[in-house]
Design a protein around this motif. Structure first.
Motif, PDB file in Angstrom:
ATOM      1  N   GLU A 139     -15.125  48.707  22.845  1.00  0.00           N
ATOM      2  CA  GLU A 139     -14.799  47.397  23.413  1.00  0.00           C
ATOM      3  C   GLU A 139     -13.659  47.409  24.425  1.00  0.00           C
ATOM      4  O   GLU A 139     -12.538  47.029  24.105  1.00  0.00           O
ATOM      5  CB  GLU A 139     -14.553  46.362  22.319  1.00  0.00           C
ATOM      6  CG  GLU A 139     -13.606  46.744  21.194  1.00  0.00           C
ATOM      7  CD  GLU A 139     -13.449  45.589  20.197  1.00  0.00           C
ATOM      8  OE1 GLU A 139     -13.363  44.426  20.621  1.00  0.00           O
ATOM      9  OE2 GLU A 139     -13.398  45.859  18.983  1.00  0.00           O
TER      10      GLU A 139
ATOM     11  N   ASP B  83     -20.929  43.848  15.636  1.00  0.00           N
ATOM     12  CA  ASP B  83     -19.831  43.271  16.428  1.00  0.00           C
ATOM     13  C   ASP B  83     -20.134  43.496  17.911  1.00  0.00           C
ATOM     14  O   ASP B  83     -20.435  44.627  18.317  1.00  0.00           O
ATOM     15  CB  ASP B  83     -18.544  44.014  15.998  1.00  0.00           C
ATOM     16  CG  ASP B  83     -17.256  43.425  16.554  1.00  0.00           C
ATOM     17  OD1 ASP B  83     -17.285  42.370  17.202  1.00  0.00           O
ATOM     18  OD2 ASP B  83     -16.201  44.060  16.301  1.00  0.00           O
TER      19      ASP B  83
ATOM     20  N   HIS C 209     -13.496  50.467  17.350  1.00  0.00           N
ATOM     21  CA  HIS C 209     -13.386  50.877  15.951  1.00  0.00           C
ATOM     22  C   HIS C 209     -14.720  51.330  15.384  1.00  0.00           C
ATOM     23  O   HIS C 209     -15.775  50.903  15.859  1.00  0.00           O
ATOM     24  CB  HIS C 209     -12.875  49.685  15.128  1.00  0.00           C
ATOM     25  CG  HIS C 209     -13.621  48.393  15.420  1.00  0.00           C
ATOM     26  ND1 HIS C 209     -14.657  47.954  14.664  1.00  0.00           N
ATOM     27  CD2 HIS C 209     -13.495  47.496  16.431  1.00  0.00           C
ATOM     28  CE1 HIS C 209     -15.122  46.826  15.176  1.00  0.00           C
ATOM     29  NE2 HIS C 209     -14.447  46.516  16.261  1.00  0.00           N
TER      30      HIS C 209
ATOM     31  N   GLU D 296     -18.207  44.365  24.606  1.00  0.00           N
ATOM     32  CA  GLU D 296     -18.279  45.192  23.393  1.00  0.00           C
ATOM     33  C   GLU D 296     -19.719  45.358  22.926  1.00  0.00           C
ATOM     34  O   GLU D 296     -20.500  44.408  22.952  1.00  0.00           O
ATOM     35  CB  GLU D 296     -17.472  44.525  22.263  1.00  0.00           C
ATOM     36  CG  GLU D 296     -17.588  45.220  20.913  1.00  0.00           C
ATOM     37  CD  GLU D 296     -16.737  44.568  19.827  1.00  0.00           C
ATOM     38  OE1 GLU D 296     -16.429  43.363  19.935  1.00  0.00           O
ATOM     39  OE2 GLU D 296     -16.385  45.276  18.864  1.00  0.00           O
TER      40      GLU D 296
ATOM     41  N   ALA E 263     -17.922  50.627  17.381  1.00  0.00           N
ATOM     42  CA  ALA E 263     -17.830  49.424  18.217  1.00  0.00           C
ATOM     43  C   ALA E 263     -16.885  49.765  19.369  1.00  0.00           C
ATOM     44  O   ALA E 263     -15.690  49.979  19.160  1.00  0.00           O
ATOM     45  CB  ALA E 263     -17.319  48.248  17.406  1.00  0.00           C
TER      46      ALA E 263
HETATM   47 CO    CO Z   1     -14.725  44.781  17.580  1.00  0.00          CO
END
Ligand code: CO
Length: 249
Positions: free
Chosen positions: A201, A105, A168, A232, A199
């Motif tokens: 962000e 991500d 997350h 991110e 991740a």
């Molecule tokens: Co994300």
């Protein structure tokens, strides 16, 4: 509980993240005046497929598209559609890939042609905030060291940081524990260990940190309709320097 991943799992996440990097790198070339966000979405779908992956977002809680495209005052989760980019816009593109059961991500905000000085500053603050957060993703630090460094970087630059959305953990699910706020007090939260994959962000606003959700139930916009930027990366905590798994530059 934050999961510590095995070397095998990390390699699979690394591959999913490699797909994300490649898609972002290719999409960046198409960010210019006249292209519609729907065209970017179709391109992302094709690229993901060519790389053997699928969109991590499509169908997630009913999300209708392959990527998120958030323009100007849109903070995150903008749904691609007929809107065409115009000179002076900024656009955040958020890409999530699923490959062999693992996720990556990442997101980046880009200028469309020439942009205002204040937009340019916002992008640099957003980019710097992500870097400041990543630098804290080291074994032995506390989770909220990441949050606190992001917040102080952003606020000392005269911008604000969104509270409503968080980073997350990621791995065999797109969203795993822990939640990673972009604000908070250093020294708090669980200790970070090598093998955790996060991740990170930050969403950075020119004006108020407050956001609203539009009637499409997804698009988050700034309450004051001033600009917002989103950056991110998926990062692996190591004993040494954090490994950025979604790097594309
Ligand atoms: Co994300």
């Amino acid at each position: 509980m934050i999961k510590v991943k095995s070397a095998e799992e990390i390699e699979l996440i690394r591959r999913a993240c490699g797909v994300v990097s490649e898609v972002i790198k290719q999409l960046k070339v198409y960010v210019r005046t006249g292209i519609s966000t729907k065209q970017l979405d179709e391109l992302a779908k094709k690229l993901l497929r060519e790389l053997g992956a699928t969109s991590a977002f499509k169908g997630y809680r009913g999300y209708p598209a392959n990527i998120c495209t958030s323009v100007n005052e849109q903070v995150v989760h903008g749904i691609p559609g007929s809107r065409r980019l115009k000179e002076g816009d900024i656009i955040s593109i958020d890409v999530g890939a699923k490959l062999k059961g693992y996720f990556g991500d990442a997101a980046c905000t880009w200028p469309v042609g020439r942009i205002s000085q204040k937009a340019d500053k916002l992008l640099s603050v957003g980019r710097g905030a992500l870097a400041a957060g990543i630098a804290q993703a080291c074994e032995g630090n506390h989770l909220l060291d990441i949050s606190s460094h992001i917040q102080s970087y952003v606020e000392s630059s005269g911008c604000s940081v969104v509270r409503k959305f968080v980073g997350h953990g990621i791995g065999s699910q797109m969203h795993e524990e822990p939640e990673i706020p972009n604000f908070g007090k250093a020294g708090l939260g669980p200790l970070l260990k090598a093998g955790m994959v996060l991740a990170i962000e930050p969403m950075v606003n020119e004006g108020t940190f407050e956001v609203e959700i539009l009637k499409d139930k997804w698009t988050a916009v700034t309450k004051d309709r001033k600009l917002s930027a989103h950056f991110e990366h998926t990062v692996c905590v190591t004993k040494d320097k954090p490994e950025v798994l979604t790097a594309w530059e």
